[in-house]
Design a protein around this motif. Structure first.
Motif, PDB file in Angstrom:
ATOM      1  N   SER A 163       0.827  -1.200   0.000  1.00 20.16           N
ATOM      2  CA  SER A 163       0.000   0.000   0.000  1.00 20.16           C
ATOM      3  C   SER A 163       0.866   1.256   0.000  1.00 20.16           C
ATOM      4  N   THR A 164       0.382   2.268  -0.692  1.00 14.04           N
ATOM      5  CA  THR A 164       1.041   3.574  -0.649  1.00 14.04           C
ATOM      6  C   THR A 164       0.256   4.561   0.207  1.00 14.04           C
TER       7      THR A 164
ATOM      8  N   THR B 288      11.130  -9.884  -3.486  1.00 11.45           N
ATOM      9  CA  THR B 288      11.830  -8.816  -4.193  1.00 11.45           C
ATOM     10  C   THR B 288      11.041  -7.515  -4.220  1.00 11.45           C
ATOM     11  N   GLY B 289       9.889  -7.470  -3.552  1.00 12.07           N
ATOM     12  CA  GLY B 289       9.027  -6.298  -3.594  1.00 12.07           C
ATOM     13  C   GLY B 289       9.653  -5.065  -2.971  1.00 12.07           C
ATOM     14  N   ALA B 290       9.369  -3.905  -3.577  1.00 12.53           N
ATOM     15  CA  ALA B 290       9.895  -2.642  -3.057  1.00 12.53           C
ATOM     16  C   ALA B 290       9.269  -2.270  -1.727  1.00 12.53           C
TER      17      ALA B 290
ATOM     18  N   HIS C 112       8.796   1.727  -2.058  1.00 16.41           N
ATOM     19  CA  HIS C 112       7.646   1.774  -2.971  1.00 16.41           C
ATOM     20  C   HIS C 112       6.801   3.031  -2.778  1.00 16.41           C
ATOM     21  N   SER C 113       6.778   3.577  -1.550  1.00 19.37           N
ATOM     22  CA  SER C 113       5.888   4.704  -1.252  1.00 19.37           C
ATOM     23  C   SER C 113       6.627   5.977  -0.888  1.00 19.37           C
TER      24      SER C 113
ATOM     25  N   TYR D 266       3.802   6.789   7.187  1.00 16.35           N
ATOM     26  CA  TYR D 266       3.249   8.131   7.006  1.00 16.35           C
ATOM     27  C   TYR D 266       4.286   8.976   6.269  1.00 16.35           C
ATOM     28  N   PRO D 267       3.848  10.093   5.679  1.00 16.65           N
ATOM     29  CA  PRO D 267       4.825  10.976   5.031  1.00 16.65           C
ATOM     30  C   PRO D 267       5.961  11.336   5.985  1.00 16.65           C
TER      31      PRO D 267
END
Length: 488
Positions: A417-418, A431-433, A452-453, A473-474
């Motif tokens: 999730s982003t 291998t997922g980011a 990824h995010s 979170y950001p």
């Protein structure tokens, strides 16, 4: 019969020569060496046993190990060091002190460090030559018998062979390879000519097609130069073998506040270190800075090039970086990102860490504990448990997989999730980011930024309660996004 024996010896000698020449080339690029020299206070040229700074000749093997581990912990945590270059001589190997000194070698290899063992001639008065070839070969036979099968130990037949002509040194080094056939050539570093400062002749000698090379470069070897002139000078002396070269000695003053971050500096030492670091980075070269500890004392009681100040007593020894900008420039040479969103020093290979969030002091742990995919990751008071301990695995490009000691599974942002507030879980490593995190420095702490995010691992609402689930979170300046790591 005598003629037959002579013919047989001649044939075997010729065959041995072919073996040395025909071996496959050594692996290109040496960036895996992120190292320091640990030296004798006063320098390693000695006619007695070599006792590096911080050790005592009365130390037992166990005491040497404990002291070495204390120092290696600090080298790794401050700069990401994974290699140590240690001196040996004929008055050390095979003695009572050797039995203790080996604790420094073994402590390093057991934690995944590489060790470069290097011969120093018997006192500076010997003029850069081996004073007793029989003793030298016996010393190396002992060392290789002990460590030849240890893939983390590397052998450097001689430091700075400046007493030999190029042709003579290359013959000495080639004879060493022939004599010590059990030493894997890819774990042998042949020094350049002179003060190991020129690789061109050894690089072009086919007898060393399978070896690595040891390269030294100091500003005081030469006159003042511009930054660009230093870069050109260093690159030229690497010849065609930069990909197999390890910069086993280079250094500059670290005790007087010089700013090695200043690209416009007119200081010759600053220009030299910046040029050296850039050439290393350009060629993916590794290196061992001179020195971490020890070296020439001059009039101040320590080597002003030394990267660390030593404090503490007994086995409770501590290292403090003397010049942060200098340390950062060395790390830059090793390939670290420094000037823009600097990453923290990389973790030591094979080491487990306790990760603590700054605002609460609590540790990252797998909830329950649990070995299942999808188990949540939370903050909790540290209790020394395996589900509170983590290992870092290089994912490339400055990102890391963070692996639970308890389950062997990876820290993961659920479902890739982003979204703000997505939970952190453990999941089978892939291998997922969403399982790759960058450690972004924030003072002496770091953020964990998901690839990824681009969002940061966060303790929601800066809660200090046990069991709070970590979320992304950001990234911001909050201490609830700031982490530290401690080897366990």
């Amino acid at each position: 019969m005598r003629r037959m024996l002579i013919a047989l010896v001649t044939a075997l000698t010729a065959l041995a020569s072919v073996v040395v020449v025909a071996s496959s080339p050594a692996t290109a690029a040496t960036r895996q060496f992120r190292g320091m020299n640990w030296a004798v206070l006063g320098d390693n040229f000695s006619t007695g046993p070599l006792v590096v700074q911080g050790l005592s000749q009365s130390d037992s093997n166990a005491t040497v190990r404990a002291k070495a581990n204390a120092l290696y912990d600090d080298m790794a945590s401050t700069m990401g060091v994974n290699t140590i270059r240690l001196p040996i001589n004929t008055h050390t190997v095979g003695t009572t002190w050797w039995n203790a000194y080996r604790g420094a070698i073994d402590a390093a290899t057991e934690r995944g460090f590489k060790v470069i063992l290097t011969y120093w001639e018997d006192g500076a008065a010997s003029g850069g030559r081996i004073t007793n070839l029989a003793a030298w070969n016996a010393m190396w036979a002992n060392v290789i018998s002990t460590y030849g099968s240890n893939a983390n130990v590397y052998f450097e037949p001689m430091n700075e062979p400046h007493g030999y002509s190029s042709a003579d040194w290359r013959n000495v080094a080639a004879n060493w390879l022939s004599y010590h056939r059990s030493a894997v050539p890819g774990r042998v570093l042949i020094g350049g000519t002179g003060f190991s400062q020129d690789l061109r002749d050894v690089c072009n000698d086919s007898r060393f097609n399978s070896t690595l090379f040891s390269f030294h470069h100091y500003a005081f070897f030469y006159g003042e130069m511009t930054y660009d002139a230093f870069r050109s000078h260093i690159q030229t002396r690497l010849g065609n073998c930069a990909s197999r070269a390890v910069a086993t000695e280079f250094g500059a003053p670290m005790n007087d506040g010089r700013n090695y971050a200043d690209a416009n500096s007119t200081d010759n030492f600053v220009r030299h270190i910046r040029a050296m670091a850039q050439v290393m980075r350009d060629n993916q070269m590794g290196g061992t800075y001179w020195p971490a500890l020890g070296g020439k004392t001059g009039s101040i009681g320590y080597d002003w090039y030394s990267m660390f100040a030593l404090s503490g007593s007994g086995t409770d020894l501590n290292l403090t970086v003397r010049n942060i900008s200098g340390a950062d420039r060395i790390r830059y040479g090793w390939g670290d990102t420094i000037d823009s969103n600097p990453t923290t020093p990389p973790p030591a290979t094979g080491t487990f860490y306790q990760l603590n969030v700054r605002h609460s002091g609590k540790a990252m742990e797998v909830q329950s504990p649990n070995t299942d995919n999808g188990a949540r990751v939370v903050q909790y008071t540290y209790g020394g448990n395996a589900w509170q301990q983590w290992q870092f695995q290089d994912a490339g490009s400055g990102y890391w997989r963070i692996i639970s000691r308890h389950s062997g599974k990876c820290l993961d942002v659920v479902s890739a999730s982003t979204a703000d507030g997505a939970e952190l879980i453990q999941y089978t490593c892939g291998t997922g980011a969403n399982q790759q995190f960058q450690m972004v420095a924030n003072g002496s702490y770091f953020q964990l930024r998901a690839r990824h995010s681009s969002k940061c691992v966060d303790v929601p609402a800066a809660s200090t309660a046990d069991g709070v689930v970590l979320k992304q979170y950001p990234c911001n300046t909050g201490t609830n996004q700031q982490w530290s790591r401690t080897a366990v």
